[in-house]
Design a protein around this motif. Sequence first.
Motif, PDB file in Angstrom:
ATOM      1  N   GLY A 195       0.746  -1.266  -0.054  1.00 50.09           N
ATOM      2  CA  GLY A 195       0.069   0.080  -0.010  1.00 50.09           C
ATOM      3  C   GLY A 195       1.008   1.009   0.052  1.00 50.09           C
ATOM      4  O   GLY A 195       1.883   1.332   0.960  1.00 50.09           O
ATOM      5  N   ASP A 243       0.938  -2.157  -4.459  1.00 48.91           N
ATOM      6  CA  ASP A 243      -0.107  -1.271  -4.582  1.00 48.91           C
ATOM      7  C   ASP A 243      -1.069  -1.329  -5.841  1.00 48.91           C
ATOM      8  O   ASP A 243      -0.395  -1.460  -6.996  1.00 48.91           O
ATOM      9  CB  ASP A 243       0.529   0.250  -4.386  1.00 48.91           C
ATOM     10  CG  ASP A 243      -0.701   1.242  -4.092  1.00 48.91           C
ATOM     11  OD1 ASP A 243      -1.071   1.330  -2.917  1.00 48.91           O
ATOM     12  OD2 ASP A 243      -0.832   2.058  -5.075  1.00 48.91           O
ATOM     13  N   ASP A 244      -2.295  -0.926  -5.705  1.00 45.28           N
ATOM     14  CA  ASP A 244      -3.235  -1.350  -6.739  1.00 45.28           C
ATOM     15  C   ASP A 244      -3.361   0.259  -7.715  1.00 45.28           C
ATOM     16  O   ASP A 244      -3.892   0.246  -8.681  1.00 45.28           O
ATOM     17  CB  ASP A 244      -4.680  -1.110  -5.927  1.00 45.28           C
ATOM     18  CG  ASP A 244      -4.824  -2.784  -5.298  1.00 45.28           C
ATOM     19  OD1 ASP A 244      -3.969  -3.526  -5.786  1.00 45.28           O
ATOM     20  OD2 ASP A 244      -5.481  -2.855  -4.471  1.00 45.28           O
ATOM     21  N   HIS A 245      -2.631   1.307  -7.248  1.00 47.31           N
ATOM     22  CA  HIS A 245      -2.649   2.613  -7.950  1.00 47.31           C
ATOM     23  C   HIS A 245      -1.619   3.156  -8.318  1.00 47.31           C
ATOM     24  O   HIS A 245      -1.462   4.106  -9.162  1.00 47.31           O
ATOM     25  CB  HIS A 245      -3.209   3.667  -6.945  1.00 47.31           C
ATOM     26  CG  HIS A 245      -4.584   3.239  -5.909  1.00 47.31           C
ATOM     27  ND1 HIS A 245      -5.776   3.188  -6.616  1.00 47.31           N
ATOM     28  CD2 HIS A 245      -4.917   2.936  -4.723  1.00 47.31           C
ATOM     29  CE1 HIS A 245      -6.852   2.750  -5.743  1.00 47.31           C
ATOM     30  NE2 HIS A 245      -6.076   2.567  -4.610  1.00 47.31           N
ATOM     31  N   HIS A 300       1.625   1.791 -11.138  1.00 48.92           N
ATOM     32  CA  HIS A 300       1.913   0.959 -12.226  1.00 48.92           C
ATOM     33  C   HIS A 300       3.191  -0.036 -11.976  1.00 48.92           C
ATOM     34  O   HIS A 300       4.098   0.468 -11.455  1.00 48.92           O
ATOM     35  CB  HIS A 300       2.119   1.712 -13.648  1.00 48.92           C
ATOM     36  CG  HIS A 300       1.173   2.566 -14.090  1.00 48.92           C
ATOM     37  ND1 HIS A 300       0.134   2.129 -14.477  1.00 48.92           N
ATOM     38  CD2 HIS A 300       1.003   3.815 -14.169  1.00 48.92           C
ATOM     39  CE1 HIS A 300      -0.817   3.003 -14.725  1.00 48.92           C
ATOM     40  NE2 HIS A 300      -0.235   4.315 -14.587  1.00 48.92           N
ATOM     41  N   THR A 301       2.769  -1.315 -12.438  1.00 50.92           N
ATOM     42  CA  THR A 301       3.991  -2.408 -12.269  1.00 50.92           C
ATOM     43  C   THR A 301       5.152  -1.940 -12.894  1.00 50.92           C
ATOM     44  O   THR A 301       5.154  -1.441 -14.037  1.00 50.92           O
ATOM     45  CB  THR A 301       3.462  -3.621 -12.723  1.00 50.92           C
ATOM     46  OG1 THR A 301       2.306  -3.956 -11.996  1.00 50.92           O
ATOM     47  CG2 THR A 301       4.539  -4.823 -12.423  1.00 50.92           C
ATOM     48  N   PRO A 307       0.075  -5.432  -7.883  1.00 51.71           N
ATOM     49  CA  PRO A 307      -0.986  -5.138  -7.120  1.00 51.71           C
ATOM     50  C   PRO A 307      -1.024  -5.826  -5.662  1.00 51.71           C
ATOM     51  O   PRO A 307      -0.546  -6.894  -5.652  1.00 51.71           O
ATOM     52  CB  PRO A 307      -2.135  -5.465  -7.903  1.00 51.71           C
ATOM     53  CG  PRO A 307      -1.623  -6.460  -8.767  1.00 51.71           C
ATOM     54  CD  PRO A 307      -0.418  -6.340  -9.107  1.00 51.71           C
ATOM     55  N   ILE A 308      -1.794  -5.319  -4.740  1.00 46.25           N
ATOM     56  CA  ILE A 308      -1.996  -6.037  -3.382  1.00 46.25           C
ATOM     57  C   ILE A 308      -2.127  -7.404  -3.651  1.00 46.25           C
ATOM     58  O   ILE A 308      -1.801  -8.201  -2.798  1.00 46.25           O
ATOM     59  CB  ILE A 308      -2.654  -5.238  -2.627  1.00 46.25           C
ATOM     60  CG1 ILE A 308      -2.066  -3.672  -2.325  1.00 46.25           C
ATOM     61  CG2 ILE A 308      -2.956  -5.705  -1.341  1.00 46.25           C
ATOM     62  CD1 ILE A 308      -2.903  -2.781  -1.639  1.00 46.25           C
ATOM     63  N   GLU A 309      -3.176  -7.683  -4.531  1.00 45.75           N
ATOM     64  CA  GLU A 309      -3.575  -9.057  -4.493  1.00 45.75           C
ATOM     65  C   GLU A 309      -2.740 -10.191  -4.969  1.00 45.75           C
ATOM     66  O   GLU A 309      -2.833 -11.459  -4.883  1.00 45.75           O
ATOM     67  CB  GLU A 309      -4.602  -9.117  -5.526  1.00 45.75           C
ATOM     68  CG  GLU A 309      -4.251  -8.845  -7.164  1.00 45.75           C
ATOM     69  CD  GLU A 309      -5.287  -9.063  -7.994  1.00 45.75           C
ATOM     70  OE1 GLU A 309      -5.146  -8.885  -9.331  1.00 45.75           O
ATOM     71  OE2 GLU A 309      -6.642  -8.894  -7.484  1.00 45.75           O
ATOM     72  N   SER A 310      -1.344  -9.774  -5.426  1.00 43.36           N
ATOM     73  CA  SER A 310      -0.140 -10.660  -5.611  1.00 43.36           C
ATOM     74  C   SER A 310       0.784 -10.804  -4.477  1.00 43.36           C
ATOM     75  O   SER A 310       1.820 -11.340  -4.624  1.00 43.36           O
ATOM     76  CB  SER A 310       0.747  -9.951  -6.838  1.00 43.36           C
ATOM     77  OG  SER A 310       1.249  -8.856  -6.412  1.00 43.36           O
ATOM     78  N   GLU A 367      -8.354   2.522   2.304  1.00 45.01           N
ATOM     79  CA  GLU A 367      -8.573   1.176   2.005  1.00 45.01           C
ATOM     80  C   GLU A 367      -8.415   0.008   3.008  1.00 45.01           C
ATOM     81  O   GLU A 367      -8.052  -1.064   2.884  1.00 45.01           O
ATOM     82  CB  GLU A 367      -7.226   1.211   1.051  1.00 45.01           C
ATOM     83  CG  GLU A 367      -7.071   1.714  -0.349  1.00 45.01           C
ATOM     84  CD  GLU A 367      -5.968   1.793  -0.857  1.00 45.01           C
ATOM     85  OE1 GLU A 367      -5.626   1.528  -2.120  1.00 45.01           O
ATOM     86  OE2 GLU A 367      -4.563   1.609  -0.302  1.00 45.01           O
ATOM     87  N   ARG A 418      -9.413  -3.484   3.440  1.00 47.52           N
ATOM     88  CA  ARG A 418      -8.535  -4.787   3.159  1.00 47.52           C
ATOM     89  C   ARG A 418      -7.468  -5.106   3.982  1.00 47.52           C
ATOM     90  O   ARG A 418      -6.755  -6.094   3.859  1.00 47.52           O
ATOM     91  CB  ARG A 418      -7.629  -4.280   1.703  1.00 47.52           C
ATOM     92  CG  ARG A 418      -8.580  -3.830   0.542  1.00 47.52           C
ATOM     93  CD  ARG A 418      -7.926  -3.793  -0.673  1.00 47.52           C
ATOM     94  NE  ARG A 418      -7.475  -5.066  -1.035  1.00 47.52           N
ATOM     95  CZ  ARG A 418      -6.867  -5.304  -2.192  1.00 47.52           C
ATOM     96  NH1 ARG A 418      -6.599  -4.363  -2.973  1.00 47.52           N
ATOM     97  NH2 ARG A 418      -6.404  -6.605  -2.589  1.00 47.52           N
TER      98      ARG A 418
END
Length: 471
Positions: A157, A184-186, A188-189, A201-204, A225, A228
């Motif tokens: 995050g 972070d979801d916001h 860019h990788t 992203p956080i889901e990874s 957030e 989460r």
Amino acid sequence: MNTGKQQTYTAVSVVIDAIVLTVSYVISYLIQFALQNNLAPFDSRNYWPPLMIIVISYLMLYAFFHIYGSFRMTGRRKEAVLIGKVNIIGALILFAVFFVISNTEGYNWIVGFSRMMILWMTILNTIFMVVWRNIFRFILMKLGNSRFNRKPVLIVGYSQAAEAYIERVMTHKQWGYDILGILDDHLHTNESVRGISVLGPIESLEEYLSKNIAESIIITLKLKEYDRLEEIVHVCEKSGVHTEFVPDYNDIISTKPYTVDFLGLPLIHIRHVPLMEAGNAFIKRAMDIVGSLLCIVLFSPIMLAAAIAVKLSSPGPLIFKQERVGLHNRTFKMYKFRSMTVQKASEEVSKWTTKNDVRVTPVGRFIRKTSIDELPQLFNVLKGDMSLIGPRPERPFFVDKFKEEIPRYMIKHQVRPGMTGWAQVNGLRGDTSIRKRIELDLFYIENWSVSFDIRILFLTVFKGFVNKNAY
């Protein structure tokens, strides 16, 4: 610091502290008897047996007062003060034990045990401990991010909390933190933030932890957030990795929030105010009563001379009474020796005193510069309107103005206002920055202690009475 390294550092610290205590004890013995021109071989009967007990007792005392914490983030000055305090407590305990058992059968040798030697040991041990710990810090700093002093962490995050965390890690290389990347979801990788890669992203997070080694996960989500948070903590604990949380509401809650157990429910006080505790409030009020009475007697000749000078210098009342806002936003009449010409009430309540203010009389200029005009406030302290130490009270007009302009301004009214304070001894008097003054006032409110009050009193005596900003 990871558990393994922290345990190693703690074990090393305990061993070195034991050695330092022993060396301090022996040197103190030699100094004490050398000063008496009676340098003798170490007394094995009276001085060897207590050494082992003293070393073990002091090590337990250090552990009790959390001296064996992380070397990464403990401030040098804070640690030095803590070591000094604990060593003094240890010496007082020894004196008390000696007093209690000196007349006990079988312990008559205690009577001849040198109390002065304990004082020498306290001084030397404090110096030696502070020195060796600073040397150890220097070694850690030189090691930097070496393998021995490296702690790989992952940030989850990106928020203001994350920026603040990264800033501190980069500023203090000796801590050895190695930020592996950011999830972070916001962002860019493969993007880079402050030289740190965005990994995805956080889901990874779960997939990343299964393939990579991170000693700690630093959760720095944005406030919006936080839904989460449970999910992220679950993933971290499932992977067996240590998790730390940096809240993104540092501008709302202080760095030292006060948490109580509300029948199994954690209840967080937004701001820890030690003086809201009954015991602390009683101690401070007792100090105010005794201190104000002593000061009234001590400064009575100065107050008498000031009263005569004010009365002869210009027409008007001797004591100037002005409405100020105090504890719990209640108003009271604050006393001062009159230092200005008599003016209309409408002008007096809303006009700030500035440099070369024409309203100030010649005598008034002197008593304001030397703070003599403030001495009648000792009677405000005695009445309970004020304290000897605390944030300076302000007029209702300015309170209404500042509470809309300056965040957290009204927190100062959770304690009694003072004749002098942390802001004043740091030069923030008169026409100076209100924002900086409030920052120091809040620091005092959240970190109050008897020793802090005593420190401010000493600073007031040596540099607080006469001030270039007091107009």
